[in-house]
Design an enzyme around this catalytic site. Structure first.
Site, PDB file in Angstrom:
ATOM      1  N   GLY A 189       0.792  -1.004  -0.130  1.00 19.66           N
ATOM      2  CA  GLY A 189       0.099   0.142  -0.064  1.00 19.66           C
ATOM      3  C   GLY A 189       1.039   1.209   0.046  1.00 19.66           C
ATOM      4  O   GLY A 189       2.007   1.175   0.347  1.00 19.66           O
TER       5      GLY A 189
ATOM      6  N   GLN B 187       2.907  10.019   1.135  1.00 19.39           N
ATOM      7  CA  GLN B 187       4.240   9.506   1.113  1.00 19.39           C
ATOM      8  C   GLN B 187       5.186   9.670  -0.023  1.00 19.39           C
ATOM      9  O   GLN B 187       6.340   9.580   0.178  1.00 19.39           O
ATOM     10  CB  GLN B 187       4.208   7.726   1.335  1.00 19.39           C
TER      11      GLN B 187
ATOM     12  N   CYS C  85       6.048  -0.109   7.199  1.00 20.36           N
ATOM     13  CA  CYS C  85       5.529   1.219   6.436  1.00 20.36           C
ATOM     14  C   CYS C  85       6.732   1.491   5.543  1.00 20.36           C
ATOM     15  O   CYS C  85       7.963   1.482   5.910  1.00 20.36           O
ATOM     16  CB  CYS C  85       5.111   2.225   7.385  1.00 20.36           C
ATOM     17  N   LEU C  86       6.463   1.679   4.226  1.00 16.69           N
ATOM     18  CA  LEU C  86       7.545   2.125   3.271  1.00 16.69           C
ATOM     19  C   LEU C  86       8.273   3.267   3.727  1.00 16.69           C
ATOM     20  O   LEU C  86       9.526   3.917   3.200  1.00 16.69           O
ATOM     21  CB  LEU C  86       7.241   2.282   1.928  1.00 16.69           C
TER      22      LEU C  86
ATOM     23  N   HIS D  51      -4.178   1.339   7.621  1.00 19.00           N
ATOM     24  CA  HIS D  51      -3.038   1.968   7.865  1.00 19.00           C
ATOM     25  C   HIS D  51      -2.746   3.049   6.872  1.00 19.00           C
ATOM     26  O   HIS D  51      -2.141   4.054   7.111  1.00 19.00           O
ATOM     27  CB  HIS D  51      -1.927   0.805   7.319  1.00 19.00           C
ATOM     28  N   GLU D  52      -3.312   2.851   5.510  1.00 16.63           N
ATOM     29  CA  GLU D  52      -3.032   3.898   4.504  1.00 16.63           C
ATOM     30  C   GLU D  52      -4.080   4.997   4.921  1.00 16.63           C
ATOM     31  O   GLU D  52      -3.631   6.318   4.559  1.00 16.63           O
ATOM     32  CB  GLU D  52      -3.420   3.373   3.086  1.00 16.63           C
TER      33      GLU D  52
ATOM     34  N   HIS E 182      -2.425   7.672   7.154  1.00 17.22           N
ATOM     35  CA  HIS E 182      -1.449   8.237   6.514  1.00 17.22           C
ATOM     36  C   HIS E 182      -2.002   9.580   5.820  1.00 17.22           C
ATOM     37  O   HIS E 182      -1.633  10.750   5.955  1.00 17.22           O
ATOM     38  CB  HIS E 182      -0.805   7.827   5.125  1.00 17.22           C
TER      39      HIS E 182
HETATM   40 NI    NI Z   1       2.506   3.214   5.646  1.00 13.34          NI
END
Ligand code: NI
Length: 175
Positions: free
Chosen positions: A46, A51, A93-94, A135-136, A139
């Protein structure tokens, strides 16, 4: 299409709230394509627009783990309209590379969102996909999964992560 640079914690943009998308134009479709490409390239399951430094309410998700056909969800202005139960899963998380932790979330959620041309959809999910949706969406509010840890675990994370960043910088300087 292009792979974009993913911002890492503690970049302040990751703590900002994103704005509602009102124009469903070519620019939005290009952004969604770039986000999907960036997510697959990482690889991740995701990615939210902030991000890559774009403060718009747009996320891409694919939890099909390389199965064919893939299950790419491009969600514009997503909101959770129903949730039930409780589950604790390990998340990463990225934008927080090298760190994973267990986070408490709802077990099952119903997501309402628009696609890139503005049509509305709803999808109910549990398991990894349900966790990923929550989670997304966080953000878009400027919330990272580490913000959902207990104060003790959060301060342990900060210490560990900042130490790791410092080591990385030193290694880069020596190389
Ligand atoms: Ni994330």
């Amino acid at each position: 299409m292009a792979v974009r640079k993913i911002l890492h914690y503690p970049d302040p943009v990751l703590m900002e709230k994103s704005v509602t998308v009102t124009e469903f134009n070519e620019e939005l479709r290009q952004l969604a394509e770039d986000m999907a490409e960036t997510m697959y390239d990482a690889p991740g399951v995701g990615l939210a627009a902030p991000q890559i430094g774009v403060l718009k309410r747009l996320v891409v998700i694919d939890c099909s783990s390389n199965e064919e056909p893939n299950d790419l969800i491009v969600a514009v202005n997503p909101e959770i309209i129903a949730s039930e139960g409780e589950s604790v899963e390990e998340e990463g998380c990225l934008s927080v590379p090298g760190f994973w932790a267990s986070v408490k979330r709802a077990e099952k959620v119903t997501l309402r969102y628009q696609d890139v041309v503005g049509n509305t959809h709803e999808r109910t999910s549990d398991g990894l996909l349900g966790v990923c949706m929550q989670h997304e969406l966080d953000h878009l509010e400027g919330i990272l999964f580490v913000d959902r840890l207990s104060p003790l675990k959060r301060s342990m994370f900060k210490k560990k992560y900042m130490k790791m960043l410092k080591e990385r910088e030193q290694n880069a300087a020596e190389a």
